[in-house]
Design a protein around this motif. Structure first.
Motif, PDB file in Angstrom:
ATOM      1  N   GLY A 120      -7.672   4.295  -5.915  1.00 54.93           N
ATOM      2  CA  GLY A 120      -6.478   4.844  -5.274  1.00 54.93           C
ATOM      3  C   GLY A 120      -5.584   3.755  -4.722  1.00 54.93           C
ATOM      4  O   GLY A 120      -4.349   3.842  -4.807  1.00 54.93           O
ATOM      5  N   ALA A 121      -6.200   2.700  -4.139  1.00 55.38           N
ATOM      6  CA  ALA A 121      -5.398   1.584  -3.633  1.00 55.38           C
ATOM      7  C   ALA A 121      -4.686   0.864  -4.767  1.00 55.38           C
ATOM      8  O   ALA A 121      -3.515   0.472  -4.635  1.00 55.38           O
ATOM      9  CB  ALA A 121      -6.298   0.611  -2.869  1.00 55.38           C
ATOM     10  N   LEU A 122      -5.370   0.683  -5.888  1.00 55.41           N
ATOM     11  CA  LEU A 122      -4.723   0.081  -7.058  1.00 55.41           C
ATOM     12  C   LEU A 122      -3.506   0.902  -7.475  1.00 55.41           C
ATOM     13  O   LEU A 122      -2.413   0.362  -7.706  1.00 55.41           O
ATOM     14  CB  LEU A 122      -5.730  -0.014  -8.202  1.00 55.41           C
ATOM     15  N   ALA A 123      -3.701   2.233  -7.573  1.00 56.50           N
ATOM     16  CA  ALA A 123      -2.601   3.102  -7.993  1.00 56.50           C
ATOM     17  C   ALA A 123      -1.466   3.107  -6.978  1.00 56.50           C
ATOM     18  O   ALA A 123      -0.280   3.135  -7.347  1.00 56.50           O
ATOM     19  CB  ALA A 123      -3.126   4.519  -8.211  1.00 56.50           C
ATOM     20  N   LEU A 124      -1.810   3.048  -5.687  1.00 56.41           N
ATOM     21  CA  LEU A 124      -0.777   3.067  -4.657  1.00 56.41           C
ATOM     22  C   LEU A 124       0.080   1.814  -4.698  1.00 56.41           C
ATOM     23  O   LEU A 124       1.302   1.876  -4.507  1.00 56.41           O
ATOM     24  CB  LEU A 124      -1.439   3.200  -3.282  1.00 56.41           C
ATOM     25  N   VAL A 125      -0.537   0.662  -4.955  1.00 52.98           N
ATOM     26  CA  VAL A 125       0.202  -0.599  -4.950  1.00 52.98           C
ATOM     27  C   VAL A 125       1.010  -0.779  -6.233  1.00 52.98           C
ATOM     28  O   VAL A 125       2.200  -1.110  -6.196  1.00 52.98           O
ATOM     29  CB  VAL A 125      -0.768  -1.781  -4.754  1.00 52.98           C
TER      30      VAL A 125
END
Length: 577
Positions: A322-327
């Protein structure tokens, strides 16, 4: 460059220090803390600039960008002080430096292994700050994009090829221009060069975390001895800045495996997202991360008696992805909505060379990798062996390397530069192999091991080994600084002279074109001249104006000025439309 400008650039790499203190659980290794601060700072800065360019382009200025940085630092410092994250007894930079100094004095060879990467890093930064841009992609893609952002405050528009490239490096260029209050190539080049040097430190941190401090030092040393690394580190390209974040993602995946803490999961995903925000090839991490999470579960289920880390909890895996997708997700979603592609088709895939030789590229291209290529290859071979024997650290390095390498071999193996993103991981595998070999020699009771230990125990042998290391560093040092003869002839050359060395007549011709009426249309045979003229003029660069005009006369007649040859005054033509 002035001292205040350099300080402002340094602030851009350090202003999230309070947040790094908050997100890194103790004990915090000083190198990991510094690298996390660098990554969060430049990543947050460029993503904040992206948000301004998209949402409020009228506010795209140094005032607004600086205000966001001050706000980020202030909130972080307040939370940091309230949380009281400083605890007595934690390792301080002074204490760690004192320990390192004692170790280096006791071992001249280890001192050389540490000081060579430091010296190579200094040469890389010197080259970046001394010369203006001179490499093709830097002058045709990244530097023009950074200049456009600075001058117009909007994202570059076009057909969705190079305009769809991730923009961390161009935004860092734009910030440097804002700080200098003009287009300043020298200050701008320092930002990606600092990240490239940071990739050496990241290799050390990963090697130390997974193995030993000696393995980490050897990993950084291998990078410093690699000519292709020093060649591209100050070029302004995005490969090594992406490698910096790529390696940190692997580091925090390993920390997650050790600790099972949500903070490390979030950091692993954020670093993967920043790598993809730097270069689209880092989207391979969207494959590597879930593969690593799956491996940890399979390892625990198939071999429950094995000691080591713990399986990555599903919620932590989801947090990392999710952090990868958010950034990185917003940028690639924009590409899909505007251009209909996630990754633009700019690779020359027809020229790929998926040969047996390119399965061992570090051996097949000795001019690029020199002696470290042998160690990289041996390290990868050893990692395959250790992974088969259920060593999690070897599996992590291979899982992070294999997806990108497979895509490179099948589609992009015409250019070894694209492997720079996983070169720190190869260095860590090589560092582990060297460390294991030294441990084997130290513990073996065989006659050959005893002879080696006896020889290395002599003072002359240690100094001879140090001299060998220094000799091995010469090719990489030679590549790190460009146009050495010109520097020696005239070390104080002015800006125009430096540009003549780097780009021939382009700088002078660009300056002349800038005197033309606003909105002029120029057909030029002088490569890169368009970069040195105003963004408000339309400049098309071709190899030969006469040949172009003969082949496409109607197209050529659309231009108000033609530049036929270097040094030739443009010829005024009447536009036909």
């Amino acid at each position: 460059m002035t001292v205040p400008e350099l300080i402002a650039l340094a602030v851009a790499f350090t202003y999230t220090y309070p947040w790094a203190m908050l997100v890194l659980p103790p004990p915090r290794a000083p190198v990991e803390l510094a690298l996390t601060t660098m990554a969060l700072s430049i990543g947050g800065l460029t993503l904040g600039m992206l948000a301004l360019a998209l949402v409020a382009p009228d506010m795209f200025s140094l005032t607004a960008i600086g205000g966001l940085m001050v706000l980020t630092f202030g909130v972080g410092a307040w939370v940091w002080l309230e949380a009281r994250v400083i605890r007595p007894g934690r390792p301080t930079v002074r204490r760690v430096a004192a320990q390192a100094r004692r170790a280096l004095v006791a071992s001249p060879l280890m001192a050389g292994a540490v000081l060579i990467p430091v010296a190579i890093g200094a040469l890389i930064l010197f080259n970046a700050g001394y010369w203006p841009f001179g490499d093709w992609d830097a002058l045709t893609i990244y530097a023009p994009q950074g200049k456009h952002l600075y001058e117009q405050g909007t994202l570059p528009a076009g057909e969705g090829l190079y305009e769809a490239y991730p923009m961390l490096v161009p935004f860092s260029y734009a910030f440097a221009h804002f700080v200098a209050d003009s287009v300043n190539e020298y200050l701008a080049r320092l930002a990606p060069a600092a990240l490239a040097v940071g990739a050496m430190a990241a290799a050390y941190a990963l090697g130390r975390a997974m193995h030993t401090a000696r393995a980490g030092v050897v990993a950084a040393l291998l990078l410093a001895l690699t000519p292709t690394y020093t060649r591209w580190a100050s070029s302004g390209y995005v490969d090594l800045p992406a490698a910096f974040f790529f390696t940190l993602s692997a580091l925090f995946c390993w920390r997650l495996y050790q600790t099972g803490r949500a903070r490390h999961a979030a950091l692993a995903g954020v670093m993967a997202g920043l790598a993809a925000w730097t270069k689209n090839g880092a989207l391979a991490l969207a494959v590597s991360l879930p593969l690593w999470f799956l491996y940890t579960h399979l390892r625990a289920r198939l071999w429950p008696a094995l000691k080591g880390g713990r399986p990555v909890a599903p919620r932590h895996g989801a947090l990392a992805l999710g952090a990868l997708a958010l950034v990185a997700g917003p940028w690639y979603a924009r590409n899909l909505l505007l251009f209909g592609v996630i990754v633009p088709p700019t690779g020359w895939t027809a020229q790929a060379a998926p040969t047996l030789g390119n399965l061992v590229p570090f051996l097949a291209h000795p001019g690029d990798y020199f002696v470290p290529g042998l160690v990289y290859t041996a390290g990868i071979g050893a990692a395959l062996w250790w992974a088969a024997r259920k060593r999690a650290s070897a599996a992590l390095a291979l899982i992070f390397t294999a997806p990108l390498f497979a895509v490179w071999w099948a589609l992009f193996s015409y250019e070894t530069r694209f492997l720079l993103m996983v070169l720190p991981l190869a260095a860590v595998m090589g560092g582990r192999a060297v460390d294991a070999a030294l441990n084997a020699v130290a513990s073996s009771k065989t006659p050959w091991a005893l002879r080696i230990r006896r020889a290395l125990g002599r003072t002359w042998a240690r100094w001879a080994a140090l001299a060998l290391l220094l000799a091995l560093a010469l090719p990489a040092a030679f590549k790190a600084v460009e146009h050495k003869d010109d520097i020696l002839r005239n070390p104080l050359m002015d800006d125009a002279a430096k540009h003549r060395v780097r780009t021939g007549p382009a700088f002078a011709v660009g300056g002349y074109l800038d005197t033309l009426p606003r909105g002029a249309r120029v057909l030029s045979s002088v490569r890169f001249a368009g970069y040195y003229t105003s963004s408000f003029n339309d400049v098309l660069e071709v190899d030969d104006v006469a040949a172009f005009a003969a082949a496409e006369p109607a197209h050529a007649d659309r231009y108000d000025y033609w530049v036929f040859a270097p040094g030739t005054r443009p010829t005024r033509r009447r536009a036909t439309s």
